[in-house]
Design a protein around this motif. Structure first.
Motif, PDB file in Angstrom:
ATOM      1  N   LEU A 179       0.957  -1.113   0.172  1.00  0.00           N
ATOM      2  CA  LEU A 179      -0.009   0.034  -0.013  1.00  0.00           C
ATOM      3  C   LEU A 179       0.871   1.281   0.084  1.00  0.00           C
ATOM      4  O   LEU A 179       0.674   2.368  -0.661  1.00  0.00           O
ATOM      5  N   ALA A 180       1.834   1.220   0.787  1.00  0.00           N
ATOM      6  CA  ALA A 180       2.799   2.372   0.908  1.00  0.00           C
ATOM      7  C   ALA A 180       3.438   2.394  -0.382  1.00  0.00           C
ATOM      8  O   ALA A 180       3.820   3.835  -0.683  1.00  0.00           O
ATOM      9  N   ALA A 181       3.786   1.447  -1.079  1.00  0.00           N
ATOM     10  CA  ALA A 181       4.673   1.680  -2.105  1.00  0.00           C
ATOM     11  C   ALA A 181       4.024   1.932  -3.490  1.00  0.00           C
ATOM     12  O   ALA A 181       4.501   2.370  -4.591  1.00  0.00           O
ATOM     13  N   ALA A 182       2.669   1.811  -3.488  1.00  0.00           N
ATOM     14  CA  ALA A 182       1.689   1.808  -4.558  1.00  0.00           C
ATOM     15  C   ALA A 182       1.654   3.313  -5.054  1.00  0.00           C
ATOM     16  O   ALA A 182       1.697   4.411  -4.001  1.00  0.00           O
ATOM     17  N   THR A 183       1.624   3.691  -6.356  1.00  0.00           N
ATOM     18  CA  THR A 183       1.538   5.034  -6.736  1.00  0.00           C
ATOM     19  C   THR A 183       0.215   5.783  -6.561  1.00  0.00           C
ATOM     20  O   THR A 183       0.006   6.818  -6.057  1.00  0.00           O
ATOM     21  N   ARG A 184      -0.984   4.858  -7.098  1.00  0.00           N
ATOM     22  CA  ARG A 184      -2.436   5.385  -7.075  1.00  0.00           C
ATOM     23  C   ARG A 184      -3.429   4.354  -6.484  1.00  0.00           C
ATOM     24  O   ARG A 184      -4.219   3.944  -6.883  1.00  0.00           O
ATOM     25  N   PRO A 185      -3.079   4.071  -5.236  1.00  0.00           N
ATOM     26  CA  PRO A 185      -4.182   2.904  -4.691  1.00  0.00           C
ATOM     27  C   PRO A 185      -5.404   3.731  -4.368  1.00  0.00           C
ATOM     28  O   PRO A 185      -5.504   4.746  -4.127  1.00  0.00           O
ATOM     29  N   VAL A 186      -6.408   2.906  -4.214  1.00  0.00           N
ATOM     30  CA  VAL A 186      -7.865   3.322  -3.983  1.00  0.00           C
ATOM     31  C   VAL A 186      -8.474   2.236  -3.346  1.00  0.00           C
ATOM     32  O   VAL A 186      -8.143   1.018  -3.071  1.00  0.00           O
ATOM     33  N   LEU A 187      -9.406   2.650  -2.418  1.00  0.00           N
ATOM     34  CA  LEU A 187     -10.155   2.013  -1.286  1.00  0.00           C
ATOM     35  C   LEU A 187     -11.384   1.676  -1.914  1.00  0.00           C
ATOM     36  O   LEU A 187     -11.994   2.774  -2.082  1.00  0.00           O
ATOM     37  N   GLN A 209      -3.372   6.907   4.755  1.00  0.00           N
ATOM     38  CA  GLN A 209      -2.475   6.444   3.464  1.00  0.00           C
ATOM     39  C   GLN A 209      -3.058   7.338   2.137  1.00  0.00           C
ATOM     40  O   GLN A 209      -2.706   7.261   1.132  1.00  0.00           O
ATOM     41  N   ARG A 210      -3.714   8.521   2.631  1.00  0.00           N
ATOM     42  CA  ARG A 210      -4.502   9.217   1.563  1.00  0.00           C
ATOM     43  C   ARG A 210      -5.105   8.528   0.483  1.00  0.00           C
ATOM     44  O   ARG A 210      -4.811   8.827  -0.842  1.00  0.00           O
ATOM     45  N   LEU A 211      -5.870   7.785   0.684  1.00  0.00           N
ATOM     46  CA  LEU A 211      -6.624   6.982  -0.321  1.00  0.00           C
ATOM     47  C   LEU A 211      -7.918   7.605  -0.771  1.00  0.00           C
ATOM     48  O   LEU A 211      -8.846   7.944   0.046  1.00  0.00           O
ATOM     49  N   PRO A 212      -8.022   7.636  -1.979  1.00  0.00           N
ATOM     50  CA  PRO A 212      -9.475   8.027  -2.541  1.00  0.00           C
ATOM     51  C   PRO A 212     -10.306   6.773  -2.096  1.00  0.00           C
ATOM     52  O   PRO A 212      -9.842   5.564  -2.192  1.00  0.00           O
ATOM     53  N   VAL A 213     -11.493   6.990  -1.962  1.00  0.00           N
ATOM     54  CA  VAL A 213     -12.661   5.951  -1.569  1.00  0.00           C
ATOM     55  C   VAL A 213     -13.780   5.944  -2.647  1.00  0.00           C
ATOM     56  O   VAL A 213     -14.399   7.015  -2.935  1.00  0.00           O
ATOM     57  N   PHE A 214     -13.988   4.726  -2.914  1.00  0.00           N
ATOM     58  CA  PHE A 214     -15.227   4.445  -3.678  1.00  0.00           C
ATOM     59  C   PHE A 214     -16.224   3.578  -2.908  1.00  0.00           C
ATOM     60  O   PHE A 214     -15.842   2.671  -2.098  1.00  0.00           O
ATOM     61  N   ALA A 215     -17.427   3.965  -3.033  1.00  0.00           N
ATOM     62  CA  ALA A 215     -18.399   2.907  -2.532  1.00  0.00           C
ATOM     63  C   ALA A 215     -18.647   1.844  -3.466  1.00  0.00           C
ATOM     64  O   ALA A 215     -18.683   2.110  -4.757  1.00  0.00           O
ATOM     65  N   ILE A 216     -18.905   0.468  -3.011  1.00  0.00           N
ATOM     66  CA  ILE A 216     -19.082  -0.469  -4.103  1.00  0.00           C
ATOM     67  C   ILE A 216     -20.377  -0.123  -4.797  1.00  0.00           C
ATOM     68  O   ILE A 216     -21.341   0.696  -4.279  1.00  0.00           O
ATOM     69  N   LEU A 253      -3.255  -0.389  -7.206  1.00  0.00           N
ATOM     70  CA  LEU A 253      -3.593  -1.171  -6.170  1.00  0.00           C
ATOM     71  C   LEU A 253      -5.107  -0.965  -5.614  1.00  0.00           C
ATOM     72  O   LEU A 253      -5.518   0.046  -5.113  1.00  0.00           O
ATOM     73  N   ILE A 254      -6.021  -1.876  -5.930  1.00  0.00           N
ATOM     74  CA  ILE A 254      -7.480  -1.750  -5.552  1.00  0.00           C
ATOM     75  C   ILE A 254      -7.652  -2.482  -4.464  1.00  0.00           C
ATOM     76  O   ILE A 254      -7.593  -3.829  -4.326  1.00  0.00           O
ATOM     77  N   LEU A 255      -7.945  -1.748  -3.061  1.00  0.00           N
ATOM     78  CA  LEU A 255      -8.228  -2.630  -1.950  1.00  0.00           C
ATOM     79  C   LEU A 255      -9.653  -2.438  -1.677  1.00  0.00           C
ATOM     80  O   LEU A 255     -10.466  -1.734  -1.511  1.00  0.00           O
ATOM     81  N   VAL A 256     -10.522  -3.823  -1.860  1.00  0.00           N
ATOM     82  CA  VAL A 256     -11.776  -3.887  -1.772  1.00  0.00           C
ATOM     83  C   VAL A 256     -12.070  -4.511  -0.187  1.00  0.00           C
ATOM     84  O   VAL A 256     -11.485  -5.599   0.039  1.00  0.00           O
ATOM     85  N   VAL A 257     -12.847  -3.638   0.407  1.00  0.00           N
ATOM     86  CA  VAL A 257     -12.844  -4.134   1.995  1.00  0.00           C
ATOM     87  C   VAL A 257     -14.304  -4.242   2.362  1.00  0.00           C
ATOM     88  O   VAL A 257     -15.230  -3.659   2.095  1.00  0.00           O
ATOM     89  N   GLY A 258     -14.546  -5.588   2.726  1.00  0.00           N
ATOM     90  CA  GLY A 258     -16.043  -6.009   3.193  1.00  0.00           C
ATOM     91  C   GLY A 258     -16.897  -6.248   2.238  1.00  0.00           C
ATOM     92  O   GLY A 258     -18.077  -5.682   2.451  1.00  0.00           O
ATOM     93  N   SER A 259     -16.596  -6.641   1.209  1.00  0.00           N
ATOM     94  CA  SER A 259     -17.645  -6.915  -0.008  1.00  0.00           C
ATOM     95  C   SER A 259     -17.376  -7.959  -0.626  1.00  0.00           C
ATOM     96  O   SER A 259     -16.228  -8.287  -0.934  1.00  0.00           O
ATOM     97  N   SER A 260     -18.233  -8.450  -1.627  1.00  0.00           N
ATOM     98  CA  SER A 260     -17.765  -9.090  -2.699  1.00  0.00           C
ATOM     99  C   SER A 260     -16.974  -8.517  -3.706  1.00  0.00           C
ATOM    100  O   SER A 260     -17.222  -7.104  -3.734  1.00  0.00           O
ATOM    101  N   VAL A 261     -16.523  -9.022  -4.670  1.00  0.00           N
ATOM    102  CA  VAL A 261     -15.939  -8.419  -5.818  1.00  0.00           C
ATOM    103  C   VAL A 261     -16.500  -8.938  -7.300  1.00  0.00           C
ATOM    104  O   VAL A 261     -16.409 -10.029  -7.708  1.00  0.00           O
ATOM    105  N   PHE A 262     -17.569  -8.164  -7.757  1.00  0.00           N
ATOM    106  CA  PHE A 262     -18.122  -6.894  -7.088  1.00  0.00           C
ATOM    107  C   PHE A 262     -19.665  -7.256  -7.118  1.00  0.00           C
ATOM    108  O   PHE A 262     -19.950  -8.409  -7.951  1.00  0.00           O
ATOM    109  N   PRO A 263     -20.548  -6.681  -6.334  1.00  0.00           N
ATOM    110  CA  PRO A 263     -21.999  -7.055  -6.808  1.00  0.00           C
ATOM    111  C   PRO A 263     -22.262  -6.422  -8.005  1.00  0.00           C
ATOM    112  O   PRO A 263     -23.083  -5.395  -7.909  1.00  0.00           O
ATOM    113  N   TYR A 264     -21.866  -6.814  -9.086  1.00  0.00           N
ATOM    114  CA  TYR A 264     -22.461  -6.221 -10.546  1.00  0.00           C
ATOM    115  C   TYR A 264     -23.823  -6.608 -10.623  1.00  0.00           C
ATOM    116  O   TYR A 264     -24.659  -7.516 -10.089  1.00  0.00           O
TER     117      TYR A 264
END
Ligand SMILES: Cc1ncc(C[n+]2csc(CCOP(=O)(O)OP(=O)(O)O)c2C)c(N)n1
Length: 514
Positions: A179-187, A209-216, A253-264
């Motif tokens: 996470l620290a080494a990533a250039t543009r990680p996202v939560l 970690q200054r992450l931009p965050v999207f909701a699922i 680096l896409i960090l998906v927390v507390g969800s399936s990948v993804f509820p399409y």
């Protein structure tokens, strides 16, 4: 206990103890929906008791929702007397444990009457262990006369199970370094952040970690995982494969927390991930981890993993690449009023500790964008997408959280699937405000028709359907309003009332994204 009784359940309900409350749902979908809302909002197993085969049958859509919501439910159902099961007397559930499959974690009918308490204990533990969900017990009606061993009951009552698994420290350290080494990680924040108690840790991680965050993806999705008014919040992911990877383009680096990948939802094909991106999922559900079509997964308690990850990474001086979301649009001045304008007005009077339960498919995104809910345990929507969750769950959430105000924002079409929940709200004094958006159509299905290139589908219009008189029949004070000002006045009054109220607003048809 929530339920709807029949002859096969009466022996169980005999001499009902004073320290239990029985919440009657007039149809099983309502009983299960109330239990689902109650379980999610209390964090505890809720018990719902159903009437043998037809009751379980009526409840199946709601059990489907409870499974998707990871709601811990003990579902019991009556069964014919043991000596009449083989000859299949009326109301025999001929294959009681198969019937609720595959929607429950476990289904069981004890082989002996004396085993009923153990079967209940087992189902409660199944329901509360991760991934939480419904567990089912069928009980022949003559079992309630059997003697049980008091010492064994005392042992059962003294039991507790705890399934919160901590992640492997080495895996978390490695992820912290990545996470620290990533250039543009996202939560990407999912519903189990809130359900696991990981809300603050998610915020702290995004800030550190200054992450931009999207909701699922939404509509649907379940609870919120991140405050939507937070400056790091970037919006809600679209609900299809191609658009998700387009939205996440440029992230490594896409960090998906507390969800399936993804509820399409709709099938809009495309690459699963944007070019050059790695994905790591954190989930407490082995099934969610197993079925993901890409990326790596850590299966462990979401809150514990977030806390460990927070410790494993330092402060980042990475720049947050984008500006915060623009303020919500007020909505057009139209007649009838637009859902956007209705929800914009609602946002002004929504209490800071209020809870929203949503089942308004064409207005869900507008609601999210107008309210930008930013407190934990404040937003519930059926993760499974089966209608009937909204009204019933709102009553259950209100019963579990009597000190907070619950507003159920619901389409007039969705309201019909569990309309008798209005009676339960009135009967048990749950002061829910039901805000009905009446657009006289199944708007989201018209929108889907465009995506699916379907023309001429019948059954998408709802002329002359109003909830106001129906609500009155169930004992709920209800009124129809028109325009922003009347809406604000009626909802404000409802929020101050001690009993449930229904406010119906005629709104413009169509799909509303903002
Ligand atoms: C149990 C169940 N039956 C049918 C559907 C299909 N469905 C999805 S949205 C929808 C329309 C809901 O109508 P309304 O609440 O008026 O919302 P609108 O689309 O107009 O916003 C229907 C019928 C469903 N999701 N669940």
């Amino acid at each position: 206990m929530f339920g709807n009784p029949g002859s096969t359940e009466l022996p169980m309900l005999a001499e009902f103890p004073d320290d239990f409350i029985y919440y009657l749902g007039l149809q099983e979908a309502v009983a299960v929906g109330m239990a689902d809302g109650y379980a999610q909002a209390s964090g505890r197993v809720a018990h719902v008791n159903l009437h043998t085969a037809p009751g379980v049958g009526n409840a199946m859509g709601a059990i489907f929702n409870a499974q998707a919501n990871h709601a811990p439910l003990l579902i019991s159902a009556g069964q014919q007397a043991r000596e009449l099961v083989t000859l299949q007397a009326n109301l025999t559930n001929r294959d009681a444990t198969r019937m609720p499959h595959p929607l429950v974690k476990n289904a069981f009918e004890p082989p002996r009457a004396a085993d009923v308490p153990l079967a209940f204990g087992r189902a409660i533990n199944f329901a509360s262990l991760p991934p939480k969900g419904p567990a089912f017990v069928s009980i022949p009606m003559d079992d309630w006369d059997a003697e049980v061993d008091d010492a064994a009951i005392a042992q059962l009552l003294a039991r507790s199970v705890d399934g919160r698994a901590a992640p492997d420290p080495k895996t978390v350290l490695a992820l912290g370094e990545r996470l620290a080494a990533a250039t543009r990680p996202v939560l990407i924040a999912g519903p189990d952040i809130d359900a696991s108690g990981g809300w603050e840790a998610a915020v702290a991680l995004a800030e550190k970690q200054r992450l931009p965050v999207f909701a699922i993806p939404a509509p649907g999705g379940g609870r919120l995982g991140f405050p939507e008014g937070h400056p790091n919040f970037r919006g809600i992911l679209p609900p299809a494969i191609g658009p998700v990877s387009e939205t996440l383009a440029g992230h490594d680096l896409i960090l998906v927390v507390g969800s399936s990948v993804f509820p399409y939802y709709p099938n809009i094909p495309g690459p699963l991930l944007p070019e050059g991106a790695a994905l790591v999922q954190i989930t407490s559900d082995p099934d969610e981890a197993s079925r993901a079509p890409m990326g790596e997964a850590i299966v462990a308690d979401v809150a514990l993993t977030l806390a460990a990850l927070l410790d494993a990474c330092g402060d980042s001086d990475r720049e947050l690449p984008n500006e915060a979301l623009p303020p919500p649009a007020a909505g057009e001045d139209a007649d009838p009023v637009t859902p956007t304008a209705v929800l914009n007005a609602f946002a002004e009077i929504f209490p800071s500790d209020g809870i929203v339960v949503v089942e308004a498919p064409s207005a869900t995104l507008a609601l999210r964008n107008q309210l930008r809910i930013s407190a934990p345990a404040s937003y519930y929507i059926g993760a499974g997408g089966g209608l009937g969750f909204g009204l019933a769950a709102a009553v259950g959430v209100q019963l579990a959280q009597p000190q907070r105000r619950v507003v159920c924002v619901v389409g007039e079409g969705s309201a019909q699937y569990a309309i008798t929940a209005l009676w339960s709200a009135a009967a048990y004094g749950a002061p829910v405000t039901f805000l009905v958006l009446r657009n006289s159509e199944y708007a989201i299905l018209k929108w889907f028709s465009q995506i699916e290139q379907v023309e001429g589908a019948p059954g998408l219009d709802l002329p002359a359907l109003s909830c106001v008189d129906v609500a009155k029949g169930y004992g709920v004070d209800a009124r129809e309003v028109s325009g922003r000002d009347e809406e604000v006045e009626a909802v404000r009054e409802a929020l101050g009332a001690e009993e449930p109220r229904l406010v119906e607003v005629e709104v413009a048809p169509g799909m509303w994204l903002f």
